[in-house]
Design a protein around this motif. Structure first.
Motif, mmCIF file in Angstrom:
data_model
loop_
_atom_site.group_PDB
_atom_site.id
_atom_site.type_symbol
_atom_site.label_atom_id
_atom_site.label_comp_id
_atom_site.label_asym_id
_atom_site.label_seq_id
_atom_site.Cartn_x
_atom_site.Cartn_y
_atom_site.Cartn_z
ATOM 1 N N ASP A 1 -1.668 -8.416 -6.271
ATOM 2 C CA ASP A 1 -1.927 -8.408 -4.828
ATOM 3 C C ASP A 1 -0.785 -7.760 -4.041
ATOM 4 O OD1 ASP A 1 -3.878 -9.504 -2.795
ATOM 5 O OD2 ASP A 1 -2.029 -10.416 -2.054
ATOM 6 N N THR A 2 0.427 -7.866 -4.568
ATOM 7 C CA THR A 2 1.573 -7.303 -3.838
ATOM 8 C C THR A 2 1.530 -5.777 -3.830
ATOM 9 O OG1 THR A 2 3.027 -7.122 -5.783
ATOM 10 C CG2 THR A 2 3.022 -9.223 -4.603
ATOM 11 N N GLU A 3 0.903 -5.179 -4.825
ATOM 12 C CA GLU A 3 0.982 -3.718 -4.989
ATOM 13 C C GLU A 3 0.223 -2.994 -3.862
ATOM 14 O OE1 GLU A 3 3.063 -3.078 -7.275
ATOM 15 O OE2 GLU A 3 2.969 -4.653 -8.776
ATOM 16 N N PRO A 4 -1.087 -3.259 -3.690
ATOM 17 C CA PRO A 4 -1.775 -2.609 -2.568
ATOM 18 C C PRO A 4 -1.244 -3.093 -1.222
ATOM 19 C CG PRO A 4 -3.202 -4.270 -3.578
ATOM 20 C CD PRO A 4 -1.994 -4.136 -4.462
ATOM 21 N N ALA A 5 -0.762 -4.352 -1.170
ATOM 22 C CA ALA A 5 -0.263 -4.870 0.113
ATOM 23 C C ALA A 5 0.843 -3.977 0.658
ATOM 24 C CB ALA A 5 0.260 -6.294 -0.075
ATOM 25 N N SER A 6 1.776 -3.574 -0.203
ATOM 26 C CA SER A 6 2.909 -2.791 0.302
ATOM 27 C C SER A 6 2.459 -1.406 0.755
ATOM 28 C CB SER A 6 4.022 -2.708 -0.750
ATOM 29 O OG SER A 6 3.580 -1.994 -1.873
ATOM 30 N N VAL A 7 1.455 -0.868 0.106
ATOM 31 C CA VAL A 7 0.909 0.425 0.561
ATOM 32 C C VAL A 7 0.348 0.267 1.977
ATOM 33 C CG1 VAL A 7 -0.855 2.187 0.115
ATOM 34 C CG2 VAL A 7 0.395 1.156 -1.802
ATOM 35 N N GLU A 8 -0.352 -0.842 2.183
ATOM 36 C CA GLU A 8 -0.923 -1.095 3.511
ATOM 37 C C GLU A 8 0.172 -1.277 4.565
ATOM 38 O OE1 GLU A 8 -4.775 -3.332 1.489
ATOM 39 O OE2 GLU A 8 -3.348 -4.520 2.634
ATOM 40 N N GLN A 9 1.218 -2.001 4.190
ATOM 41 C CA GLN A 9 2.312 -2.233 5.144
ATOM 42 C C GLN A 9 2.982 -0.933 5.572
ATOM 43 O OE1 GLN A 9 3.936 -5.189 2.318
ATOM 44 N NE2 GLN A 9 4.690 -6.287 4.111
ATOM 45 N N GLN A 10 2.988 0.045 4.672
ATOM 46 C CA GLN A 10 3.781 1.254 4.894
ATOM 47 C C GLN A 10 2.946 2.449 5.354
ATOM 48 O OE1 GLN A 10 5.702 1.596 1.050
ATOM 49 N NE2 GLN A 10 6.580 -0.455 1.243
ATOM 50 N N ARG A 11 1.683 2.222 5.676
ATOM 51 C CA ARG A 11 0.784 3.370 5.820
ATOM 52 C C ARG A 11 1.059 4.244 7.038
ATOM 53 N NH1 ARG A 11 -4.317 2.291 8.639
ATOM 54 N NH2 ARG A 11 -5.109 3.954 7.328
ATOM 55 N N GLN A 12 1.761 3.717 8.040
ATOM 56 C CA GLN A 12 2.017 4.532 9.239
ATOM 57 C C GLN A 12 3.361 5.262 9.177
ATOM 58 O OE1 GLN A 12 -0.266 4.936 11.401
ATOM 59 N NE2 GLN A 12 -1.657 3.231 10.950
#
Ligand SMILES: [Fe+2]
Ligand SMILES: [Fe+2]
Length: 465
Positions: free
Chosen positions: A117-128
């Motif tokens: 769960d942490t892996e896609p989460a960090s992509v989402e956090q950093q998307r901007q």
């Protein structure tokens, strides 16, 4: 396109038709998620990225321009060890588990889902973040981290699909449904729901939160469930670069700030004052400590007993792999006071792993302080006490100062703005974040890196815009 081109792997996927079909069904959903939640605005750009193509110590990665949605997310496990054994716990010395042992099925699935769960989460956090990058070099590093976190999701989804049948498939679907920071379907761990919307946050995140990942993966790389151990070992190879990005990123911010301090007022000169850097350290270090779980934990004891999750470098660093006879002296809060308590070692393993992590973080602080010293400024950065600003475990619900002294809630509230980023701090940092997209140029608030990537110079066209 043949299977290997769609899903590169070293797990003989073409021979396991059932697994192949399951992953091929998951692939378009993953790509939908990537397009919706991956880096915004750069999906069609050529980025100079490394792609994992093998696990050999030499030549495991291939560097070239690739558009991120075409990145070859693959499944790579370290080669199996002949006669692999369970390395610790109650089943110490027995053959390693090649399939999921029935009695540990739920525990193991929970471990894998929580990591996954942490892996896609960090992509989402950093998307901007691409929209405000300080240089093309940094932009490329951001995207490198993002695609590799995507591959780490693949690594965990492979285990879920390959070893957990129907409920594994359901869990794999849910990994694409939760969203970082979404109140209705948040990511599992709190650090992964925190916004990461400026580059100081990004560097602190990759320094401290990806480093938690290193310790979790290291503990799982010791696992008696061999497919998990082999997967995590290879993920660690990629993870090293993520921590490099954070560690050197913050080091470069420190260098620039120190240079500006010698010229005049850092704010007036458009830099990030050391006090703000310190507050970001306090914030991300404390949230990352929470990721290790409670100080006293029956889960940690169960996972160790079952041979699922070991200590950091369990095989190399310890001789007693049973850990049944020892106690661990722990500080806890009791009746409004700090007291020490003896805890059976197996129940203290979260704290043992957290201690290893803290030692590693201290080395980062020493590197940044060396930068400050080299630049000739006398101020220094530090790690707050591990009790400070905790939301999980023995110290959650109590308030501490930066030195770890128990203080009243009112005192904490009074001092909070000196210790943690305020709205104004965040707005100030954001006000500095203007994109620098020219080859070889860099934003004013950060120093250029000492070297480029893989022998390329800093002024290489890492992203073609
Ligand atoms: Fe990762
Ligand atoms: Fe990472």
């Amino acid at each position: 396109m043949n299977l290997y081109d769609r899903i590169p792997n070293n797990v003989n996927l073409s021979e396991d038709k059932k697994l192949q079909r399951a992953l091929e069904k998951w692939l378009p959903n993953y790509l939908d998620w990537w397009r919706e939640m991956g880096p915004e605005g750069f999906q069609e750009k050529d980025v100079w990225l490394r792609t994992a193509v093998d696990v050999g110590s030499e030549g495991w990665a291939h560097f070239d321009y690739v558009k991120m949605p075409d990145y070859r997310w693959g499944i790579f496990l370290e080669p199996p060890q002949p006669d692999a054994k369970v390395g610790f716990g109650d089943n110490y010395g027995r053959p390693a588990y090649q399939e999921v042992p029935g009695e540990f099925r739920n525990a193991l699935r929970r471990i894998i889902v929580t990591q996954g769960d942490t892996e896609p989460a960090s992509v989402e956090q950093q998307r901007q973040l691409g929209k405000t990058c300080p240089s093309l070099y940094d932009l490329r590093n951001l995207f490198q981290v993002n695609v590799e976190e995507g591959r780490h999701l693949w690594a965990m989804v492979y285990l879920l699909h390959g070893y957990f049948g129907r409920d594994g498939r359901d869990e794999a679907d849910e990994l694409l449904e939760r969203r970082s920071g979404n109140p209705d379907k948040p990511r599992i761990l709190e650090a992964f729901n925190q916004p990461c919307d400026d580059w100081l946050n990004f560097f602190a995140f990759t320094m401290f939160t990806d480093r938690d990942g290193k310790y979790q993966l290291s503990a799982l790389a010791e696992s008696g469930f061999e497919p998990l151990a082999r997967t995590c070992q290879f993920m660690l190879t990629e993870e090293a670069h993520h921590m490099f990005v954070g560690d050197t990123g913050l080091g470069r911010v420190c260098r620039r700030t120190a240079q500006l301090m010698k010229e005049g007022d850092v704010r007036e000169l458009g830099g990030i004052p050391l006090e703000i850097i310190q507050k970001y350290i306090n914030f991300w270090f404390s949230y990352s400590l929470d990721l290790f779980g409670g100080e006293i934990s029956s889960n940690s004891a169960d996972f160790f007993a079952a041979g699922l999750k070991g200590r950091y470098k369990e095989r190399d660093q310890y001789t007693d792999h049973l850990a049944t006879d020892q106690n661990f002296t722990m500080t806890i809060v009791e009746d409004g006071e700090l007291k020490t308590r003896e805890v059976p070692l197996r129940n203290a393993l979260n704290e043992v792993l957290r201690g290893e992590y803290v030692k590693d973080c201290e080395k980062g602080l020493a590197r940044w302080n060396k930068v400050l010293a080299d630049e000739g400024v006398s101020e220094r950065l530090f790690l707050p006490h591990p009790r400070f600003h905790r939301h999980v475990g023995e110290f959650a619900g109590h308030t501490f100062d930066l030195q770890g002294n128990l203080i009243s809630c009112e005192d904490f509230e009074r001092k909070k703005d000196e210790w943690l980023p305020t709205m104004e701090d965040r707005e100030y940092v954001r006000s500095l974040m203007h994109p620098v997209y020219e080859v070889g140029k860099i934003a004013n608030w950060i120093a250029p890196p000492a070297a480029g990537i893989k022998g390329k110079p800093f002024d290489y066209e890492y992203v073609k815009l």
